[in-house]
Design an enzyme around this catalytic site. Structure first.
Site, short mmCIF file in Angstrom:
data_model
loop_
_atom_site.label_atom_id
_atom_site.label_comp_id
_atom_site.label_asym_id
_atom_site.label_seq_id
_atom_site.Cartn_x
_atom_site.Cartn_y
_atom_site.Cartn_z
N HIS A 37 -13.37 4.64 -23.34
CA HIS A 37 -13.28 6.10 -23.47
C HIS A 37 -13.54 6.74 -22.10
O HIS A 37 -14.69 6.84 -21.65
CB HIS A 37 -14.26 6.65 -24.50
CG HIS A 37 -14.10 8.13 -24.73
ND1 HIS A 37 -13.28 8.65 -25.70
CD2 HIS A 37 -14.63 9.20 -24.08
CE1 HIS A 37 -13.34 9.98 -25.66
NE2 HIS A 37 -14.14 10.34 -24.68
N CYS A 38 -12.48 7.13 -21.44
CA CYS A 38 -12.61 7.83 -20.17
C CYS A 38 -11.37 8.71 -20.00
O CYS A 38 -10.43 8.63 -20.81
CB CYS A 38 -12.75 6.85 -19.01
SG CYS A 38 -11.48 5.59 -18.99
N HIS A 39 -11.39 9.56 -19.01
CA HIS A 39 -10.32 10.54 -18.84
C HIS A 39 -9.89 10.63 -17.38
O HIS A 39 -10.63 10.20 -16.48
CB HIS A 39 -10.80 11.94 -19.26
CG HIS A 39 -11.53 12.01 -20.55
ND1 HIS A 39 -10.90 12.03 -21.78
CD2 HIS A 39 -12.86 12.07 -20.84
CE1 HIS A 39 -11.79 12.10 -22.75
NE2 HIS A 39 -13.00 12.12 -22.20
N THR A 83 -8.61 17.50 -23.35
CA THR A 83 -8.05 18.74 -23.91
C THR A 83 -7.58 19.72 -22.83
O THR A 83 -6.75 20.57 -23.11
CB THR A 83 -9.08 19.46 -24.81
OG1 THR A 83 -10.25 19.74 -24.04
CG2 THR A 83 -9.44 18.62 -26.01
N ARG A 130 -4.99 11.48 -30.50
CA ARG A 130 -6.31 12.07 -30.74
C ARG A 130 -6.16 13.37 -31.50
O ARG A 130 -5.36 14.24 -31.10
CB ARG A 130 -6.96 12.35 -29.39
CG ARG A 130 -8.43 12.71 -29.48
CD ARG A 130 -8.99 12.91 -28.09
NE ARG A 130 -10.43 12.84 -28.08
CZ ARG A 130 -11.19 13.51 -27.24
NH1 ARG A 130 -10.66 14.29 -26.31
NH2 ARG A 130 -12.51 13.40 -27.29
N ARG A 136 -14.85 24.44 -30.09
CA ARG A 136 -14.95 25.00 -28.74
C ARG A 136 -13.89 24.40 -27.80
O ARG A 136 -13.69 24.87 -26.70
CB ARG A 136 -16.36 24.78 -28.18
CG ARG A 136 -16.69 23.35 -27.91
CD ARG A 136 -18.14 23.10 -27.51
NE ARG A 136 -18.50 21.73 -27.78
CZ ARG A 136 -18.20 20.69 -27.01
NH1 ARG A 136 -17.55 20.88 -25.90
NH2 ARG A 136 -18.54 19.48 -27.36
N TYR A 163 -12.22 13.54 -33.31
CA TYR A 163 -13.40 14.09 -32.65
C TYR A 163 -13.85 15.30 -33.45
O TYR A 163 -13.07 16.23 -33.68
CB TYR A 163 -13.06 14.50 -31.22
CG TYR A 163 -14.27 14.78 -30.33
CD1 TYR A 163 -15.51 14.22 -30.60
CD2 TYR A 163 -14.16 15.61 -29.22
CE1 TYR A 163 -16.61 14.47 -29.79
CE2 TYR A 163 -15.26 15.87 -28.40
CZ TYR A 163 -16.48 15.29 -28.69
OH TYR A 163 -17.57 15.54 -27.89
N ASP A 263 -17.04 7.79 -20.78
CA ASP A 263 -16.67 9.21 -20.90
C ASP A 263 -16.49 9.87 -19.52
O ASP A 263 -16.42 11.09 -19.42
CB ASP A 263 -17.66 10.01 -21.74
CG ASP A 263 -17.12 11.38 -22.12
OD1 ASP A 263 -15.91 11.49 -22.37
OD2 ASP A 263 -17.90 12.36 -22.14
N ASN A 268 -17.27 19.08 -19.55
CA ASN A 268 -18.12 20.10 -20.19
C ASN A 268 -19.60 19.85 -20.16
O ASN A 268 -20.30 20.36 -21.03
CB ASN A 268 -17.77 20.25 -21.68
CG ASN A 268 -16.49 20.98 -21.88
OD1 ASN A 268 -16.26 21.98 -21.21
ND2 ASN A 268 -15.65 20.50 -22.75
O1 LIG Z 1 -11.02 16.19 -23.99
C1 LIG Z 1 -12.05 16.87 -23.80
O2 LIG Z 1 -12.02 18.02 -23.37
C2 LIG Z 1 -13.34 16.28 -24.16
C3 LIG Z 1 -14.43 17.11 -24.32
C4 LIG Z 1 -15.60 16.60 -24.76
C5 LIG Z 1 -16.72 17.48 -25.06
O3 LIG Z 1 -16.75 18.60 -24.55
O4 LIG Z 1 -17.56 17.04 -25.85
O5 LIG Z 1 -15.75 15.27 -24.97
C6 LIG Z 1 -14.71 14.40 -24.79
O6 LIG Z 1 -14.89 13.20 -25.03
C7 LIG Z 1 -13.48 14.93 -24.38
#
Ligand SMILES: O=C(O)c1cc(C(=O)O)oc(=O)c1
Length: 313
Positions: A37-39, A83, A130, A136, A163, A263, A268
């Site tokens: 899980h990473c972005h 997101t 997803r 929020r 989520y 993550d 955020n």
């Molecule tokens: O895609 C995202 O914006 C996002 C946000 C959060 C969070 O704000 O909790 O956590 C995630 O794993 C991914």
């Protein structure tokens, strides 16, 4: 120094940049470990952030993600669509395509996506979609649209990542249990760890997993869930103690259905930004034996994201 947001974008006020110079973990990850899980964020000048986004991050490129992978000792990544990119999957797809087969992806798609586009995502390495119910972060998408998408991606052998906040599970239960695929819950359904572990809220989550063998959980994000800390900073080797019993319960009860991820770059976070090396050192507290670590970090993510490499899968 503050990290940049390139392109025509201004970072959201209060946004914390990801941590520079993470520690080398003391915990030695098993060979072939997957950060599941990473972005990536942008970079904005190349992959613009979506107009409907709820925050504007600092950039976090694929090169920076893969440098972190190597530094921490992971072999592979699962890049989850963030997101801030809406349903424009180009940054995530580009990261997968540039990884030399070491990354797979989870996309966000709308009903309007064509079968050809879904196949293109598959060819790039996407293996899931997803569905986000955290208010929020996203606007509401009707459930019939999501069920239609789930039915279509099921044919590709993909799964659904969900989520949501713990308080919303009762209302979402019927929808989640109607999904026809493997279902992966982000961050244990965000339990309130100041409540008792054997209280009704977390019990409902455990029941969800117990009664539905297609439901998996990421036991990630202690830095988001912790109330009392201590934070994974300044060499702290006993970070986020209040999250440990919750994550450990899930790992021990469902050892074949858990995943772990950094993550990174931690969207955020407003309170503190964890040192990712110390986050890796959190793993043995929730998966205390080599057998549990092997399942959590290698066997389970390989079965879900690289099944063709797993004998007998
Ligand atoms: O895609 C995202 O914006 C996002 C946000 C959060 C969070 O704000 O909790 O956590 C995630 O794993 C991914």
């Amino acid at each position: 120094m503050s990290k940049p947001t390139t392109g025509d974008f201004t970072k959201t006020a209060g946004w914390l940049d990801w941590y520079t110079g993470p520690a080398k973990p003391r915990f030695q990850l098993p060979a072939g470990a997957v950060d599941a899980h990473c972005h990536v964020f942008g970079p904005g000048a190349e992959f613009p952030y979506a107009p409907e986004r709820k925050y504007t991050p600092c950039d976090a490129s694929k090169a920076e993600l893969y440098a972190l992978r190597d530094h921490l000792g992971f072999a592979r990544n699962v890049v989850v669509q963030a997101t801030c990119h809406g349903a424009d999957n180009r940054a995530m797809v580009d990261a997968c395509l540039s990884s030399g087969g070491k990354a797979r992806g989870v996309a966000t798609v709308r009903r309007s996506i064509t079968d050809e586009q879904l196949q293109e995502l598959h060819d790039a390495g996407v293996r899931g979609v997803r569905f986000n119910f955290v208010k929020r972060l996203v606007d509401f998408t009707p459930k019939d649209e999501l069920l239609e998408i789930a039915g279509r991606i099921a044919k590709l052998g993909w799964h659904v990542v969900i989520y949501f906040e713990a308080v919303d599970l009762p209302e979402l239960w019927d929808f989640f249990t109607a999904l026809p695929t493997t279902v992966v819950v982000d961050h244990m359904g965000r339990p309130d760890v100041s409540k008792p572990i054997d209280g009704p809220e977390f019990e409902l989550f455990l029941k969800f997993m117990r009664e539905h063998s297609n439901v998996w959980s990421k036991v990630s994000c202690p830095e988001r869930l912790s109330v009392t800390g201590p934070k994974a900073l300044n060499g702290e080797q006993a970070a986020y103690r209040d999250v440990v019993p919750f994550a450990r319960r899930v790992v021990e009860e469902f050892p074949d259905r858990v995943l772990w991820g950094t993550d990174w770059p931690h969207p955020n976070l407003k309170d503190h930004m964890p040192d990712d090396g110390l986050l890796v050192d959190f793993i043995p507290a929730i998966a205390p034996t080599p057998e549990l670590q092997q399942k959590l970090l290698v066997d389970n993510p390989m079965r879900l994201y690289w099944p063709e490499e797993v004998k007998g899968a």
